[in-house]
Design an enzyme around this catalytic site. Structure first.
Site, PDB file in Angstrom:
ATOM      1  N   ASP A   1     -14.276  10.468  -3.561  1.00  0.00           N
ATOM      2  CA  ASP A   1     -14.094   9.011  -3.530  1.00  0.00           C
ATOM      3  C   ASP A   1     -15.392   8.393  -3.020  1.00  0.00           C
ATOM      4  O   ASP A   1     -16.149   9.019  -2.273  1.00  0.00           O
ATOM      5  CB  ASP A   1     -12.919   8.614  -2.633  1.00  0.00           C
ATOM      6  CG  ASP A   1     -12.383   7.233  -3.010  1.00  0.00           C
ATOM      7  OD1 ASP A   1     -11.354   7.153  -3.710  1.00  0.00           O
ATOM      8  OD2 ASP A   1     -13.017   6.220  -2.623  1.00  0.00           O
TER       9      ASP A   1
ATOM     10  N   ASN B   1       4.891   1.834 -19.912  1.00  0.00           N
ATOM     11  CA  ASN B   1       4.930   0.800 -18.871  1.00  0.00           C
ATOM     12  C   ASN B   1       5.291  -0.568 -19.437  1.00  0.00           C
ATOM     13  O   ASN B   1       5.967  -1.359 -18.787  1.00  0.00           O
ATOM     14  CB  ASN B   1       3.611   0.763 -18.095  1.00  0.00           C
ATOM     15  CG  ASN B   1       3.643   1.744 -16.940  1.00  0.00           C
ATOM     16  OD1 ASN B   1       4.592   2.524 -16.817  1.00  0.00           O
ATOM     17  ND2 ASN B   1       2.634   1.727 -16.095  1.00  0.00           N
TER      18      ASN B   1
ATOM     19  N   ALA C   1      18.558  -6.015 -11.291  1.00  0.00           N
ATOM     20  CA  ALA C   1      18.079  -7.390 -11.113  1.00  0.00           C
ATOM     21  C   ALA C   1      17.280  -7.451  -9.819  1.00  0.00           C
ATOM     22  O   ALA C   1      17.588  -6.751  -8.854  1.00  0.00           O
ATOM     23  CB  ALA C   1      19.261  -8.340 -11.054  1.00  0.00           C
ATOM     24  N   GLY C   2      16.239  -8.246  -9.790  1.00  0.00           N
ATOM     25  CA  GLY C   2      15.410  -8.329  -8.581  1.00  0.00           C
ATOM     26  C   GLY C   2      14.405  -9.453  -8.686  1.00  0.00           C
ATOM     27  O   GLY C   2      14.456 -10.270  -9.613  1.00  0.00           O
TER      28      GLY C   2
ATOM     29  N   CYS D   1       0.472  -1.227 -11.001  1.00  0.00           N
ATOM     30  CA  CYS D   1       0.525  -0.737 -12.381  1.00  0.00           C
ATOM     31  C   CYS D   1       1.222  -1.683 -13.348  1.00  0.00           C
ATOM     32  O   CYS D   1       0.578  -2.237 -14.234  1.00  0.00           O
ATOM     33  CB  CYS D   1       1.212   0.631 -12.416  1.00  0.00           C
ATOM     34  SG  CYS D   1       0.205   1.911 -11.642  1.00  0.00           S
TER      35      CYS D   1
ATOM     36  N   LYS E   1      -0.303  -5.242 -14.457  1.00  0.00           N
ATOM     37  CA  LYS E   1      -1.552  -5.170 -15.234  1.00  0.00           C
ATOM     38  C   LYS E   1      -1.326  -4.420 -16.542  1.00  0.00           C
ATOM     39  O   LYS E   1      -1.910  -4.757 -17.564  1.00  0.00           O
ATOM     40  CB  LYS E   1      -2.673  -4.547 -14.411  1.00  0.00           C
ATOM     41  CG  LYS E   1      -2.600  -3.038 -14.252  1.00  0.00           C
ATOM     42  CD  LYS E   1      -3.802  -2.506 -13.502  1.00  0.00           C
ATOM     43  CE  LYS E   1      -3.634  -1.074 -13.040  1.00  0.00           C
ATOM     44  NZ  LYS E   1      -3.981  -0.053 -13.981  1.00  0.00           N
TER      45      LYS E   1
HETATM   46  P1  NAD Z   1      -6.475   2.958  -6.346  1.00  0.00           P
HETATM   47  O1  NAD Z   1      -7.244   1.699  -6.405  1.00  0.00           O
HETATM   48  O2  NAD Z   1      -5.435   3.184  -5.277  1.00  0.00           O
HETATM   49  O3  NAD Z   1      -7.505   4.190  -6.242  1.00  0.00           O
HETATM   50  C1  NAD Z   1      -8.688   4.277  -6.967  1.00  0.00           C
HETATM   51  C2  NAD Z   1      -9.713   5.021  -6.101  1.00  0.00           C
HETATM   52  O4  NAD Z   1     -10.856   5.355  -6.910  1.00  0.00           O
HETATM   53  C3  NAD Z   1     -10.241   4.182  -4.935  1.00  0.00           C
HETATM   54  O5  NAD Z   1     -10.017   4.889  -3.712  1.00  0.00           O
HETATM   55  C4  NAD Z   1     -11.747   4.020  -5.253  1.00  0.00           C
HETATM   56  O6  NAD Z   1     -12.551   4.009  -4.083  1.00  0.00           O
HETATM   57  C5  NAD Z   1     -12.018   5.246  -6.093  1.00  0.00           C
HETATM   58  N1  NAD Z   1     -13.209   5.158  -6.947  1.00  0.00           N
HETATM   59  C6  NAD Z   1     -13.627   4.114  -7.698  1.00  0.00           C
HETATM   60  N2  NAD Z   1     -14.755   4.432  -8.365  1.00  0.00           N
HETATM   61  C7  NAD Z   1     -15.069   5.712  -8.023  1.00  0.00           C
HETATM   62  C8  NAD Z   1     -16.122   6.600  -8.362  1.00  0.00           C
HETATM   63  N3  NAD Z   1     -17.103   6.235  -9.185  1.00  0.00           N
HETATM   64  N4  NAD Z   1     -16.113   7.823  -7.821  1.00  0.00           N
HETATM   65  C9  NAD Z   1     -15.151   8.197  -6.971  1.00  0.00           C
HETATM   66  N5  NAD Z   1     -14.107   7.405  -6.602  1.00  0.00           N
HETATM   67  C10 NAD Z   1     -14.085   6.169  -7.115  1.00  0.00           C
HETATM   68  O7  NAD Z   1      -5.804   3.119  -7.775  1.00  0.00           O
HETATM   69  P2  NAD Z   1      -4.469   3.955  -8.135  1.00  0.00           P
HETATM   70  O8  NAD Z   1      -3.255   3.173  -7.872  1.00  0.00           O
HETATM   71  O9  NAD Z   1      -4.601   5.326  -7.563  1.00  0.00           O
HETATM   72  O10 NAD Z   1      -4.626   4.020  -9.725  1.00  0.00           O
HETATM   73  C11 NAD Z   1      -5.603   4.832 -10.339  1.00  0.00           C
HETATM   74  C12 NAD Z   1      -5.316   4.863 -11.839  1.00  0.00           C
HETATM   75  O11 NAD Z   1      -4.088   5.540 -12.066  1.00  0.00           O
HETATM   76  C13 NAD Z   1      -5.148   3.489 -12.468  1.00  0.00           C
HETATM   77  O12 NAD Z   1      -5.635   3.519 -13.775  1.00  0.00           O
HETATM   78  C14 NAD Z   1      -3.643   3.307 -12.492  1.00  0.00           C
HETATM   79  O13 NAD Z   1      -3.235   2.407 -13.497  1.00  0.00           O
HETATM   80  C15 NAD Z   1      -3.186   4.727 -12.792  1.00  0.00           C
HETATM   81  N6  NAD Z   1      -1.847   5.058 -12.345  1.00  0.00           N
HETATM   82  C16 NAD Z   1      -1.469   4.757 -11.069  1.00  0.00           C
HETATM   83  C17 NAD Z   1      -0.195   5.089 -10.649  1.00  0.00           C
HETATM   84  C18 NAD Z   1       0.285   4.711  -9.260  1.00  0.00           C
HETATM   85  O14 NAD Z   1       1.435   5.008  -8.941  1.00  0.00           O
HETATM   86  N7  NAD Z   1      -0.533   4.083  -8.427  1.00  0.00           N
HETATM   87  C19 NAD Z   1       0.699   5.736 -11.515  1.00  0.00           C
HETATM   88  C20 NAD Z   1       0.266   6.060 -12.795  1.00  0.00           C
HETATM   89  C21 NAD Z   1      -1.016   5.713 -13.194  1.00  0.00           C
END
Ligand code: NAD
Length: 440
Positions: free
Chosen positions: A30, A212, A256-257, A264, A267
């Site tokens: 990260d 989604n 309902a909510g 996610c 967007k």
């Molecule tokens: P998030 O914002 O919580 O985490 C993203 C992380 O990536 C951050 O900690 C950021 O610092 C890091 N990052 C950014 N650029 C980077 C780089 N160049 N190198 C290393 N780290 C870097 O996002 P999230 O909720 O974990 O979602 C991540 C992806 O997964 C999104 O596309 C989301 O739509 C998808 N997704 C999320 C979930 C969920 O439950 N949150 C479920 C399915 C899919």
């Protein structure tokens, strides 16, 4: 296998821990040094059941470590999971794929031997193809670096369970070699009977978008129906149980909510709408826009229900709101409808105190204007109105008699249809729920 997980957020941390749990050597990457330091110390920066234990176990065993260096990851791993964020961009319609392209642009020149990049982030159809072109151009290993798309379906609040025992694994591959690598990475899960859907990368990207979009549409549909039930004197809870038994409809997600939220669904629905428009499916874009419009109006609809219940404006009213996270089981407050409702009441002049068991610190950052407490009963002391906005299970176990004695007016607006209304009414509460009559 030696794997890296690039991006350690709500998806990446559980994924990294789960990959260690199924036997891989894992390096999590990260950009945020404070985050990787905490993770290396076995500390978990997000709330997710079972995650702290997995992190502690595998950071201690040495099978899982975290770094800010993509060079270290490139040197170490043969499979690179891409789990960086894809927020919505400034026009509010398309994914901002800056993190995805940024990570791959930095990683590619460091890839000197064969490996596979496994994209997990949610992206617009076509992204994987563009990333493959970028890799072909900049990776010294050239065509021996392949890009696969493996969308993630985990539910926040169930991230570990959903990663270790997913209901499916979807993978879009450019070659049989890439498919073999993915099969090897997930071998323990496949041996447990998890179904694997193998397709091309564009289809894998579309599968996630469509899933989604459908979930968002389902939630908006039932919220629209709840509104109809209110107007018609029908009961949406009875309706949900009766239509949910039909396997073509399904009970899951049919509640309902105050609307869908989180990092996610909002967007992903917006991006799918834009994608439908761009690909010429104009009626589908319209359908999705209607789902979005229903969702966007939920906080206002909740406020209207509150004021109808009070018989006056919420201005000056002392309100306790139970729930800040966008749903139960997480401390994630991104686009949380619970906070949107709390903020709307505050803006209208209410004195709002928000209680949440895990999301107070994350909520405080986004809505510093609201008051917070982690004390459930304390939140209701001297409140004129209680609003349930997130479906934390333990709210259901709270004793309405004790709470009625603490509250001044004992009025409940339950935006999740969570509590047993008859029990609360028997304890002296005036209760309103979504899509249900005021009397029962
Ligand atoms: P998030 O914002 O919580 O985490 C993203 C992380 O990536 C951050 O900690 C950021 O610092 C890091 N990052 C950014 N650029 C980077 C780089 N160049 N190198 C290393 N780290 C870097 O996002 P999230 O909720 O974990 O979602 C991540 C992806 O997964 C999104 O596309 C989301 O739509 C998808 N997704 C999320 C979930 C969920 O439950 N949150 C479920 C399915 C899919």
């Amino acid at each position: 296998m030696r794997v890296s997980v690039i991006g350690c957020g709500h998806l990446g941390i559980p994924h990294a821990a789960a990959m260690a749990e199924i036997g891989h050597e894992v390096i999590g990457v990260d950009l945020d040094q404070a985050r990787t330091d905490r993770l290396n110390a076995g500390e978990c920066p997000i709330h997710e059941d079972g995650l702290p234990e997995l992190l502690a176990r595998h950071t201690a065993s040495g099978r899982l470590r975290f770094t800010t260096s993509l060079a270290e990851a490139a040197e170490f791993a043969d499979v690179h999971f891409l789990a960086v964020g894809t927020p919505i961009d400034a026009d509010g319609r398309r994914y901002d794929t800056g993190q995805v392209f940024g990570a791959v642009r930095t990683l590619a020149p460091l890839l000197t031997r064969p490996c596979v990049i496994v994209g997990k982030s949610t992206v617009t159809v076509g992204t994987s193809r563009d990333l493959a072109a970028l890799v072909a151009r900049f990776a010294p290993a050239g065509s021996e670096v392949e890009v696969v798309w493996n969308p993630e379906f985990l539910r926040e609040g169930h991230a570990i369970e959903d990663t270790l025992r997913p209901d499916r694994i979807v993978v879009g591959v450019p070659s049989t070699h890439a498919e073999e690598v993915v099969r090897e990475v997930y071998a323990p899960l496949l041996r447990d009977g998890v179904p694997l859907f193998v397709t091309n990368p564009a289809t894998a990207e579309m599968i996630k978008g469509a899933a989604n979009a459908y979930l968002g549409m389902k939630i908006s549909f039932i919220n629209g129906v709840a509104e109809m039930c209110s107007a018609a004197g029908a009961d949406v809870q009875h309706l949900i149980e009766a239509i949910g038994v039909d396997p073509r409809i399904g009970r899951g997600g049919l509640n309902a909510g105050p609307g869908y939220g989180g990092g996610c669904l909002p967007k992903d629905v917006r991006a799918f709408t834009a994608s439908a428009q761009a690909l010429g499916a104009l009626e589908t874009a319209q359908l999705m826009r209607a789902a979005e419009a229903i969702n966007e109006t939920r906080p206002a609809a909740a406020l209207a229900l509150v004021e109808e219940t009070l018989g006056r404006s919420v201005d000056g009213v002392r309100v306790a709101v139970w729930g800040a996270s966008f749903k139960a089981g997480t401390d994630d407050v991104r686009e949380s409808p619970a906070l949107a409702v709390a903020a709307a009441m505050h803006q209208r002049g209410a004195k709002v105190i928000v209680h949440d068991p895990h999301a107070v610190s994350t909520a405080l950052v986004r809505h510093p204007e609201l008051d917070y407490t982690e004390d459930l009963e304390g939140s209701v002391r001297d409140a004129e109105l209680l609003v349930i906005a997130t479906e934390w299970a333990h709210f259901r176990e709270a004793d309405p008699k004790v709470l009625a004695a603490l509250s001044t007016d004992a009025v409940l607006v339950d935006l999740r249809n969570l509590v047993d209304a008859a029990e609360w009414r028997a304890a002296g509460w005036t209760v309103r729920q979504l899509g249900r009559s005021a009397q029962e």
